[in-house]
Write a protein that holds these residues in place. Structure first.
Motif, mmCIF file in Angstrom:
data_model
loop_
_atom_site.group_PDB
_atom_site.id
_atom_site.type_symbol
_atom_site.label_atom_id
_atom_site.label_comp_id
_atom_site.label_asym_id
_atom_site.label_seq_id
_atom_site.Cartn_x
_atom_site.Cartn_y
_atom_site.Cartn_z
ATOM 1 N N UNK A 331 9.328 -4.627 7.447
ATOM 2 C CA UNK A 331 8.651 -5.340 6.378
ATOM 3 C C UNK A 331 7.485 -6.154 6.904
ATOM 4 N N UNK A 332 6.840 -6.914 6.028
ATOM 5 C CA UNK A 332 5.692 -7.740 6.410
ATOM 6 C C UNK A 332 5.547 -8.879 5.419
ATOM 7 N N UNK A 333 5.029 -10.005 5.910
ATOM 8 C CA UNK A 333 4.718 -11.165 5.071
ATOM 9 C C UNK A 333 3.387 -11.722 5.543
ATOM 10 N N UNK A 334 2.318 -11.250 4.925
ATOM 11 C CA UNK A 334 0.963 -11.527 5.382
ATOM 12 C C UNK A 334 0.147 -12.024 4.196
ATOM 13 N N UNK A 335 -0.336 -13.250 4.266
ATOM 14 C CA UNK A 335 -1.084 -13.857 3.170
ATOM 15 C C UNK A 335 -2.594 -13.827 3.396
ATOM 16 N N UNK A 336 -3.043 -13.064 4.388
ATOM 17 C CA UNK A 336 -4.469 -12.958 4.670
ATOM 18 C C UNK A 336 -4.993 -11.548 4.417
ATOM 19 N N UNK A 337 -4.225 -10.547 4.830
ATOM 20 C CA UNK A 337 -4.690 -9.166 4.775
ATOM 21 C C UNK A 337 -4.124 -8.433 3.555
ATOM 22 N N UNK A 338 -4.859 -7.401 3.134
ATOM 23 C CA UNK A 338 -4.541 -6.720 1.884
ATOM 24 C C UNK A 338 -3.882 -5.373 2.113
ATOM 25 N N UNK A 339 -3.099 -4.950 1.126
ATOM 26 C CA UNK A 339 -2.775 -3.544 1.029
ATOM 27 C C UNK A 339 -3.773 -2.920 0.055
ATOM 28 N N UNK A 340 -3.680 -1.607 -0.155
ATOM 29 C CA UNK A 340 -4.744 -0.914 -0.884
ATOM 30 C C UNK A 340 -5.020 -1.515 -2.254
ATOM 31 N N UNK A 341 -3.992 -1.895 -2.978
ATOM 32 C CA UNK A 341 -4.199 -2.482 -4.296
ATOM 33 C C UNK A 341 -5.093 -3.708 -4.215
ATOM 34 N N UNK A 342 -4.830 -4.566 -3.228
ATOM 35 C CA UNK A 342 -5.643 -5.760 -3.049
ATOM 36 C C UNK A 342 -7.040 -5.453 -2.570
ATOM 37 N N UNK A 343 -7.158 -4.493 -1.634
ATOM 38 C CA UNK A 343 -8.474 -4.106 -1.147
ATOM 39 C C UNK A 343 -9.357 -3.574 -2.266
ATOM 40 N N UNK A 344 -8.773 -2.773 -3.146
ATOM 41 C CA UNK A 344 -9.517 -2.247 -4.293
ATOM 42 C C UNK A 344 -9.930 -3.387 -5.219
ATOM 43 N N UNK A 345 -9.023 -4.336 -5.439
ATOM 44 C CA UNK A 345 -9.330 -5.460 -6.324
ATOM 45 C C UNK A 345 -10.451 -6.327 -5.756
#
Length: 369
Positions: A331-345
């Motif tokens: 798993x991961x808990x990262x409040x700085x980097x995005x997954x694709x949904x966030x990158x697109x947004x």
């Protein structure tokens, strides 16, 4: 000699002239210079339509089609559809740069999608995915008149190579028409200082042309205390950013400053806590002093995260349960980097800013997404 290549995908009759036929068995090799890197999950059907470019197709399920090309700018046109079945195709090039995201057609519908890429390593890799992907035809032509947006930034912008990590620069091609190519030079861990000292800005300046753009987003790593990266928000930070602006202008290119987006850090009232502070003010001051267009991604990301809310906004970032993604088994808990949904947004917020600022001619070349 002008490069123009045409590929007709699928089994059945001879390819439409002057296209080259591509079958599931067409594997890439150095002699032909094109083909699927693997055909383990590539199949083909022919619906026997009168137009072969519509009737025949390959089903490239998690497949990569590679074409050797001299370095330069190319417009790629993909025909996608199926006479009897709905389709859904995602298409990326290079290191995960997305140009089609779940592009859907209904039965009997065919769509033609065009985009422009910059080839820098002698080949273009087109990665297909989706629940029902299709590729009927590809045409690749030199794009000598395209404008290039060069991206200078950090890990929030860069091309991330491990799904579902994504920088917003990686998702930016989704929003532009064929007149625009994206060349993403952003690199994880870099600040405005270290990006210059490592020669990364110089690499951009060797290629940039008059009327191209240089988009600059730094701040996350300028806050770090090591000597290689640290800058002072009203001193060396502004000095470093000035170098980007002046060097771009000296070559006839157009700089744009972009404030770093906020981290996902909420207070008890559900509002975003600003962790960048004076770096945002320093960039805004410099934009006013040098008369540089400014995209305030900090303000736009704050509004986005607060609209989503504390818990739901985790879906934008690299938060993952153990076992959710194969590359992150714990798993991961990262409040700085995005997954694709966030990158697109986030890329969408940048595109929205281009339209709002009426950056000419870029605003004319935005897709209506």
């Amino acid at each position: 000699m002008t490069v123009s290549l045409k590929f007709d995908f699928g089994i059945g009759s001879a390819p439409a002239s002057p296209y080259v036929q591509v079958l599931p068995s067409t594997l890439y090799d150095d002699v032909t210079g094109y083909g699927f890197e693997s055909n383990d999950r590539v199949s083909s059907r022919n619906r026997d339509e009168s137009d072969r470019l519509h009737g025949a197709f390959c089903i490239p399920l998690e497949a990569v089609f590679t074409v050797d090309l001299p370095n330069g700018l190319y417009t790629i046109t993909a025909t996608i559809g199926d006479a009897i079945a709905p389709t859904s195709t995602t298409l990326k090039y290079g290191v995960g740069r997305i140009v089609l995201n779940k592009a859907a057609t209904s039965a009997g519908q065919y769509m033609v999608h065009s985009f422009t890429v910059k080839v820098t390593d002698g080949r273009v890799r087109l990665a297909f995915s989706g629940i029902a992907p299709r590729i009927n035809a590809l045409q690749i032509d030199e794009a000598k008149q395209a404008t290039t947006i060069y991206l200078a930034g950090d890990s929030t912008v860069t091309d991330q190579d491990t799904f579902p990590y994504a920088g917003w620069g990686q998702m930016l091609p989704l929003y532009f028409k064929t007149e625009i190519a994206i060349d993403n030079h952003a690199k994880s861990g870099r600040s405005s200082r270290s990006f210059i000292n490592e020669g990364r800005l110089a690499a951009i300046l060797e290629q940039i042309k008059p009327s191209d753009y240089l988009w600059i987003q730094f701040g996350h790593n300028d806050q770090k205390q090591d000597a290689e990266r640290a800058t002072d928000p009203f001193g060396s930070y502004k000095e470093m950013l000035t170098v980007y602006v002046e060097e771009a202008r000296a070559r006839g290119a157009r700089p744009v400053l972009i404030t770093p987006m906020h981290r996902r850090k909420f207070d008890a009232q559900g509002l975003i806590i600003d962790t960048h502070g004076d770096y945002l003010l320093g960039m805004k001051e410099l934009a006013a002093e040098l008369n540089v267009p400014l995209i305030d991604l900090a303000a736009k990301s704050k509004a986005l995260y607060e609209k989503w809310g504390d818990e739901p906004s985790k879906s934008l970032f690299m938060w993952a349960y153990p076992g959710e993604f194969i590359h992150f088994p714990e798993g991961a808990q990262d409040d700085t980097h995005f997954q694709e949904l966030g990158g697109i947004a986030i890329a969408g917020l940048v595109a929205e800013s281009v339209r709002e600022l009426q950056l000419s001619p870029l605003s004319l070349y935005l897709k209506g997404i």
